[in-house]
Write a protein that holds these residues in place. Structure first.
Motif, PDB file in Angstrom:
ATOM      1  N   VAL A  52       0.837  -1.213   0.000  1.00 47.74           N
ATOM      2  CA  VAL A  52       0.000   0.000   0.000  1.00 47.74           C
ATOM      3  C   VAL A  52       0.865   1.253   0.000  1.00 47.74           C
ATOM      4  N   VAL A  53       1.871   1.279   0.857  1.00 44.38           N
ATOM      5  CA  VAL A  53       2.714   2.469   1.012  1.00 44.38           C
ATOM      6  C   VAL A  53       3.418   2.812  -0.299  1.00 44.38           C
ATOM      7  N   GLU A  54       4.020   1.810  -0.940  1.00 47.24           N
ATOM      8  CA  GLU A  54       4.755   2.074  -2.182  1.00 47.24           C
ATOM      9  C   GLU A  54       3.824   2.455  -3.322  1.00 47.24           C
ATOM     10  N   THR A  55       2.651   1.822  -3.376  1.00 48.97           N
ATOM     11  CA  THR A  55       1.688   2.165  -4.422  1.00 48.97           C
ATOM     12  C   THR A  55       1.291   3.631  -4.359  1.00 48.97           C
ATOM     13  N   GLU A  56       1.233   4.169  -3.149  1.00 47.58           N
ATOM     14  CA  GLU A  56       0.842   5.565  -2.972  1.00 47.58           C
ATOM     15  C   GLU A  56       2.020   6.533  -3.006  1.00 47.58           C
ATOM     16  N   GLY A  57       3.204   6.041  -3.363  1.00 46.73           N
ATOM     17  CA  GLY A  57       4.355   6.919  -3.523  1.00 46.73           C
ATOM     18  C   GLY A  57       5.044   7.314  -2.237  1.00 46.73           C
ATOM     19  N   TYR A  58       4.840   6.538  -1.173  1.00 45.29           N
ATOM     20  CA  TYR A  58       5.519   6.796   0.098  1.00 45.29           C
ATOM     21  C   TYR A  58       6.674   5.813   0.272  1.00 45.29           C
ATOM     22  N   GLY A  59       7.582   6.158   1.159  1.00 47.57           N
ATOM     23  CA  GLY A  59       8.626   5.242   1.582  1.00 47.57           C
ATOM     24  C   GLY A  59       8.299   4.676   2.953  1.00 47.57           C
ATOM     25  N   LEU A  60       8.996   3.607   3.322  1.00 47.04           N
ATOM     26  CA  LEU A  60       8.785   2.979   4.624  1.00 47.04           C
ATOM     27  C   LEU A  60      10.101   2.928   5.382  1.00 47.04           C
ATOM     28  N   LEU A  61      10.096   3.449   6.606  1.00 49.00           N
ATOM     29  CA  LEU A  61      11.272   3.443   7.475  1.00 49.00           C
ATOM     30  C   LEU A  61      11.002   2.439   8.591  1.00 49.00           C
ATOM     31  N   LEU A  62      11.750   1.332   8.621  1.00 47.09           N
ATOM     32  CA  LEU A  62      11.455   0.213   9.508  1.00 47.09           C
ATOM     33  C   LEU A  62      12.382   0.216  10.723  1.00 47.09           C
ATOM     34  N   PHE A  63      11.785   0.016  11.896  1.00 47.23           N
ATOM     35  CA  PHE A  63      12.540  -0.070  13.141  1.00 47.23           C
ATOM     36  C   PHE A  63      12.186  -1.374  13.854  1.00 47.23           C
ATOM     37  N   THR A  64      13.198  -2.059  14.392  1.00 46.77           N
ATOM     38  CA  THR A  64      12.953  -3.229  15.227  1.00 46.77           C
ATOM     39  C   THR A  64      13.476  -2.942  16.637  1.00 46.77           C
ATOM     40  N   CYS A  65      13.115  -3.823  17.566  1.00 49.17           N
ATOM     41  CA  CYS A  65      13.580  -3.687  18.954  1.00 49.17           C
ATOM     42  C   CYS A  65      14.529  -4.809  19.325  1.00 49.17           C
TER      43      CYS A  65
END
Length: 334
Positions: free
Chosen positions: A85-98
């Motif tokens: 969904v995020v990429e289709t709408e032209g956004y990037g994703l910043l992923l964080f883990t713990c």
């Protein structure tokens, strides 16, 4: 050396602010000045930083996502749904883990302070709900995925854990299984409590309350599922079915049952929860309660992006249904 906005400003004979206004289409600008700046940008081959342009516009077009770990067996499905969904709408994703505990959370907090993303998707790392709630209260749009029954004070996407547990119980009762072993998830988790309640209520309503010796806390791991079954068999406690609160512990139980010389499903019927890809490849394939994990990621991402476009975040949780998937671990093939 990379071309900078200062290089463009110097060549065009304007300030960096003017170049920025041209890039972002902001404010009244002399037509000839704007044309000159655009011509210099083209001549120099200047490519503006997407982050810098986003910040100038008041929007990074980046979504943050905070998860406990990437090793959870269904995490990839949730991530893929969100990314689609995020990429289709032209956004990037910043992923964080713990994975590194407090150090990971400090790094995440620094990115929050830097306003590195416009909103946050969360699969709650243990012990962080109060912090995430505070971020939302201070204005960061947040959507929680898999709320574990916590019903937080901000939007969430969940599944019908209670009815999933009930469906597993009804299926086993229909097969005549009267002494089920339940290997639960981690007790404080809301999903564990809901799955247990749904399963136990169905058996109680049938006049078959669960034997307390056959309700054993697990931890969602293969090894714990195997250990629980081995211990009960060694103690001579009889059971004719197993309901495990996830597929990994169900797979561990399956191995222990077969190691003891018992047959699945003839001697012991076995039901898991989640329907991870591995569930269809056990021997025999595992009956399980399907959670629509990819759809959960998709729904949460759509909810967040819709908010950026002016749609208010919903007050009530968005709940997706679970489905019982019947395979050979409970039904002998005809």
């Amino acid at each position: 050396m990379p071309i900078t906005i200062a290089d463009v400003a110097a060549r065009a004979g304007v300030s960096k602010t003017t170049v920025s206004r041209v890039l972002n289409g902001k404010g009244e600008l002399d037509v000839q000045t704007a044309a000159r700046v655009r011509r210099v940008i083209e001549e120099l081959g200047y490519v503006p930083s997407a982050r810098a342009v986003g910040l100038a516009r008041g929007r990074t077009r980046v979504v943050g996502m905070l998860v406990p770990s990437l090793t959870w067996p269904w995490m990839g499905e949730v991530l893929q749904g969100a990314v689609d969904v995020v990429e289709t709408e032209g956004y990037g994703l910043l992923l964080f883990t713990c994975n590194r505990g407090e150090e990971s959370m400090r790094q995440f907090a620094s990115q929050v302070s830097a306003k590195s993303f416009d909103g946050l998707l969360v699969i709650e790392p243990e012990g962080t709900l109060d912090y995430i709630t505070d971020l939302h209260a201070r204005g960061l749009p947040v959507v929680l995925i898999d709320d574990r029954g916590h019903q937080p004070l901000f939007p969430s996407v969940a599944t019908t854990n209670r009815s999933g547990g009930a469906a597993a119980a009804r299926h086993l009762l229909e097969l005549g299984r009267r002494r089920p072993l339940v290997i639960t998830g981690i007790e404080p988790f809301g999903c564990t409590q809901e799955r247990m309640a749904g399963f136990g209520d169905v058996y109680a309503e049938a006049g078959l309350p669960l034997d307390p010796r056959l309700v054993v806390e697990g931890d969602f791991t293969f090894d714990r599922g195997r250990a629980v079954v081995k211990q009960l068999i060694a103690e001579g406690i009889e059971f004719d079915a197993v309901f495990a609160h996830n597929d990994l512990s169900a797979a561990g139980a399956l191995l222990a049952i077969r190691e003891a010389g018992r047959r699945v499903p003839e001697d012991v019927a076995l039901v898991g929860f989640d329907d991870i890809p591995y569930a269809s490849h056990t021997d025999p394939p595992l009956t399980t309660v399907h959670q629509p994990m990819r759809q959960m990621g998709e729904a949460a991402a759509r909810m967040l992006l819709a908010y950026f476009d002016g749609t208010p975040l919903p007050d009530a949780p968005h709940v997706l249904p679970t489905t019982l998937i019947i395979r050979a671990s409970t039904m002998v093939p005809a």
